[in-house]
Design a protein around this motif. Sequence first.
Motif, PDB file in Angstrom:
ATOM      1  N   UNK A 140       0.814  -1.227   0.000  1.00 33.48           N
ATOM      2  CA  UNK A 140       0.000   0.000   0.000  1.00 33.48           C
ATOM      3  C   UNK A 140       0.841   1.267   0.000  1.00 33.48           C
ATOM      4  N   UNK A 141       1.829   1.433   0.916  1.00 31.71           N
ATOM      5  CA  UNK A 141       2.627   2.660   0.859  1.00 31.71           C
ATOM      6  C   UNK A 141       3.499   2.760  -0.394  1.00 31.71           C
ATOM      7  N   UNK A 142       3.864   1.625  -0.970  1.00 34.27           N
ATOM      8  CA  UNK A 142       4.605   1.639  -2.222  1.00 34.27           C
ATOM      9  C   UNK A 142       3.741   2.243  -3.327  1.00 34.27           C
ATOM     10  N   UNK A 167      10.591  -3.629   0.989  1.00 30.79           N
ATOM     11  CA  UNK A 167       9.433  -4.053   0.192  1.00 30.79           C
ATOM     12  C   UNK A 167       9.529  -5.512  -0.254  1.00 30.79           C
ATOM     13  N   UNK A 168      10.721  -6.106  -0.175  1.00 35.61           N
ATOM     14  CA  UNK A 168      10.864  -7.498  -0.617  1.00 35.61           C
ATOM     15  C   UNK A 168      10.054  -8.468   0.236  1.00 35.61           C
ATOM     16  N   UNK A 180       5.079  -6.936  -9.662  1.00 37.08           N
ATOM     17  CA  UNK A 180       4.478  -5.625  -9.936  1.00 37.08           C
ATOM     18  C   UNK A 180       5.179  -4.544  -9.106  1.00 37.08           C
ATOM     19  N   UNK A 181       5.394  -4.826  -7.825  1.00 36.59           N
ATOM     20  CA  UNK A 181       6.042  -3.870  -6.920  1.00 36.59           C
ATOM     21  C   UNK A 181       7.461  -3.554  -7.385  1.00 36.59           C
ATOM     22  N   UNK A 182       8.191  -4.572  -7.808  1.00 36.40           N
ATOM     23  CA  UNK A 182       9.551  -4.366  -8.320  1.00 36.40           C
ATOM     24  C   UNK A 182       9.545  -3.396  -9.493  1.00 36.40           C
ATOM     25  N   UNK A 183       8.537  -3.540 -10.352  1.00 36.23           N
ATOM     26  CA  UNK A 183       8.401  -2.630 -11.495  1.00 36.23           C
ATOM     27  C   UNK A 183       8.192  -1.189 -11.040  1.00 36.23           C
TER      28      UNK A 183
END
Length: 197
Positions: A140-142, A167-168, A180-183
Motif C-alpha cells: 500500500x505505501x509503495x 518491500x521485498x 508488480x512492486x519491483x516494477x
Amino acid sequence: MTPEKLLRQIDFIKEIDKLKYIQRKTKLFNSDRYENDAEHSWHLALMAMILFEHADESVDLLKVIKMVLIHDIVEIDAGDTFIYDTQKAHSNTEEERLAANRIFGLLPESQAEDLINIWEEFEAGETQEAKFARAMDRLEPLLQNSSNNGGTWNEPGVNYNKVYAKKSVIKAGANVLWEYAEGLIDDGVKKGVLKKD
C-alpha cells in the motif's frame, strides 16, 4: 443493567477510535494529506479482499482481514515508527507488546486472547496468512509513494537499496504482486524520484 462483557467491548471500541489520530509518513494517493492508521488498516482490508487470489498459497481471508485491521492498533500507545527510521527499529518492540496487552486487554478475556494471538501471528510473519497480510502492508505505501512523485522516498537516507529490502517482504506472500512492486520501484529510479546509490 448492561452486561459487563458489553461494557468492556464498548470500552475497546471507544479506545480504538484513537487510531484515527495516529498520522503516518505516507500520503494519500495523489495528495498532500497524510494518511492515518485507521485509513491505512481499512485500505489494507479491502486490498486483501480484492487481491487474495494472488497469494502464493491458499489463505484464510477472514484471518488476513483481522490481521490487517488490528496490526497497527498498538500504535495508539507506541506511535507509528517510520519504516525507514534509522534511530528506531520498525519491529515488534517491548513498547508494542505493552500496548497490545493494555488495549486488547480492555476486551473480555477470550476476545483479548484471540486478538493478541492474531497480532502476534502477524508480527512473526511465518504463516501464509501473515505473509500475505504483511505483503499488503508493504504494498500500500509503495503504491502511494509511486503516485506521489516518490513521497517518503524523498526523505533523507531513503534510497533504492532500503526501499527494495523493506518491500521485498511482499515476495514472501505474493510473488505476482512482488513482480508488480519491483516494477514500481524500478520506475521510481527511472523517474529520478528514488535514488540508486
